[in-house]
Design a protein around this motif. Structure first.
Motif, mmCIF file in Angstrom:
data_model
loop_
_atom_site.group_PDB
_atom_site.id
_atom_site.type_symbol
_atom_site.label_atom_id
_atom_site.label_comp_id
_atom_site.label_asym_id
_atom_site.label_seq_id
_atom_site.Cartn_x
_atom_site.Cartn_y
_atom_site.Cartn_z
ATOM 1 N N GLY A 26 0.794 -1.222 0.000
ATOM 2 C CA GLY A 26 0.000 0.000 0.000
ATOM 3 C C GLY A 26 0.826 1.271 0.000
ATOM 4 N N LEU A 27 2.138 1.150 -0.207
ATOM 5 C CA LEU A 27 3.010 2.314 -0.275
ATOM 6 C C LEU A 27 4.184 2.010 -1.201
ATOM 7 C CD1 LEU A 27 5.462 1.133 1.593
ATOM 8 C CD2 LEU A 27 4.164 2.120 3.472
ATOM 9 N N THR A 28 4.919 3.069 -1.564
ATOM 10 C CA THR A 28 6.120 2.880 -2.377
ATOM 11 C C THR A 28 7.266 2.644 -1.409
ATOM 12 O OG1 THR A 28 5.218 4.354 -4.060
ATOM 13 C CG2 THR A 28 7.575 3.836 -4.176
ATOM 14 N N PHE A 29 7.568 1.400 -1.159
ATOM 15 C CA PHE A 29 8.460 1.007 -0.071
ATOM 16 C C PHE A 29 9.833 1.672 -0.184
ATOM 17 C CE2 PHE A 29 9.534 -1.543 3.465
ATOM 18 C CZ PHE A 29 10.816 -2.056 3.272
ATOM 19 N N SER A 30 10.367 1.764 -1.376
ATOM 20 C CA SER A 30 11.712 2.294 -1.556
ATOM 21 C C SER A 30 11.809 3.787 -1.239
ATOM 22 C CB SER A 30 12.186 2.051 -2.989
ATOM 23 O OG SER A 30 11.322 2.711 -3.908
ATOM 24 N N ARG A 31 10.681 4.454 -1.039
ATOM 25 C CA ARG A 31 10.683 5.881 -0.765
ATOM 26 C C ARG A 31 10.464 6.215 0.708
ATOM 27 N NH1 ARG A 31 6.952 9.269 -4.602
ATOM 28 N NH2 ARG A 31 8.128 10.882 -3.555
ATOM 29 N N VAL A 32 10.312 5.202 1.560
ATOM 30 C CA VAL A 32 10.012 5.482 2.964
ATOM 31 C C VAL A 32 11.094 4.921 3.891
ATOM 32 C CG1 VAL A 32 7.528 5.632 2.611
ATOM 33 C CG2 VAL A 32 8.559 3.414 3.170
ATOM 34 N N ASN A 33 11.279 5.621 5.009
ATOM 35 C CA ASN A 33 12.188 5.164 6.045
ATOM 36 C C ASN A 33 11.448 4.194 6.962
ATOM 37 O OD1 ASN A 33 14.465 6.953 5.385
ATOM 38 N ND2 ASN A 33 13.015 8.562 5.942
ATOM 39 N N MET A 34 12.171 3.205 7.462
ATOM 40 C CA MET A 34 11.544 2.136 8.245
ATOM 41 C C MET A 34 12.284 1.921 9.553
ATOM 42 S SD MET A 34 9.016 1.026 6.374
ATOM 43 C CE MET A 34 8.626 -0.515 7.200
ATOM 44 N N GLY A 35 11.633 1.208 10.458
ATOM 45 C CA GLY A 35 12.292 0.920 11.727
ATOM 46 C C GLY A 35 11.573 -0.153 12.511
ATOM 47 N N TRP A 36 12.129 -0.417 13.712
ATOM 48 C CA TRP A 36 11.545 -1.372 14.641
ATOM 49 C C TRP A 36 11.491 -0.739 16.031
ATOM 50 C CZ3 TRP A 36 9.656 -6.068 13.137
ATOM 51 C CH2 TRP A 36 10.046 -6.549 11.874
ATOM 52 N N PHE A 37 10.409 -1.003 16.717
ATOM 53 C CA PHE A 37 10.229 -0.646 18.119
ATOM 54 C C PHE A 37 9.841 -1.909 18.873
ATOM 55 C CE2 PHE A 37 9.992 4.098 18.296
ATOM 56 C CZ PHE A 37 10.178 4.343 16.944
ATOM 57 N N ARG A 38 9.884 -1.823 20.198
ATOM 58 C CA ARG A 38 9.435 -2.961 21.004
ATOM 59 C C ARG A 38 8.773 -2.471 22.279
ATOM 60 N NH1 ARG A 38 15.311 -5.499 22.900
ATOM 61 N NH2 ARG A 38 15.872 -3.825 24.372
ATOM 62 N N GLN A 39 7.922 -3.322 22.831
ATOM 63 C CA GLN A 39 7.246 -3.006 24.084
ATOM 64 C C GLN A 39 7.279 -4.223 24.984
ATOM 65 O OE1 GLN A 39 3.237 -1.492 23.716
ATOM 66 N NE2 GLN A 39 3.357 -0.540 25.731
ATOM 67 N N ALA A 40 7.989 -4.093 26.086
ATOM 68 C CA ALA A 40 8.072 -5.161 27.073
ATOM 69 C C ALA A 40 6.873 -5.075 28.014
ATOM 70 C CB ALA A 40 9.374 -5.053 27.854
ATOM 71 N N PRO A 41 6.541 -6.184 28.698
ATOM 72 C CA PRO A 41 5.397 -6.168 29.616
ATOM 73 C C PRO A 41 5.534 -5.079 30.668
ATOM 74 C CG PRO A 41 6.151 -8.398 29.251
ATOM 75 C CD PRO A 41 7.152 -7.508 28.585
ATOM 76 N N GLY A 42 4.499 -4.270 30.817
ATOM 77 C CA GLY A 42 4.495 -3.225 31.829
ATOM 78 C C GLY A 42 5.317 -2.008 31.500
#
Length: 124
Positions: A26-42
């Motif tokens: 649903g987007l032009t992937f090569s034109r966007v910046n990407m990343g990862w986040f995480r959420q630990a319990p609590g």
């Protein structure tokens, strides 16, 4: 519409490895910046890693530097997070994030789109 779908999570022993994938549509992937986040319990959601549109620039949280590697394949519309030397404190739900064409996603308010998350559990 934009969809980010993570895969690759699971249960692993401390010291082990996992590779997460995030397939984008649903987007032009090569034109966007990407990343990862995480959420630990609590805890709140925290930045893990980010990668620029071309893949030439990457950033990492200090807690994962030297153990995790972010990458992307623009031909496959997919980003990856290779996680090595996993620790119990890496246990969290990991989210794929897209920030758009300007900024890399290093804070929650810079993220335009989120994936649904994938659980990573590291046993001691």
């Amino acid at each position: 519409q934009v969809q980010l779908v993570e895969s690759g999570g699971g249960l692993v022993q401390a010291g082990g490895s996992l590779r997460l994938s995030c397939a984008a549509s649903g987007l032009t992937f090569s034109r966007v910046n990407m990343g990862w986040f995480r959420q630990a319990p609590g805890k709140g959601r925290e930045f893990v890693a980010a990668i620029s549109r071309s893949g030439g620039t990457t950033y990492y949280a200090d807690s994962v530097k030297g153990r995790f590697t972010i990458s992307r394949d623009n031909a496959k519309n997919t980003e990856y997070l290779q996680m090595n030397s996993l620790k119990p404190e890496d246990t969290a739900v990991y989210y794929c994030a897209c920030s758009g064409v300007l900024r890399l996603p290093r804070a929650e308010d810079e993220v335009a789109y989120w994936g649904q998350g994938t659980q990573v559990t590291v046993s001691s």
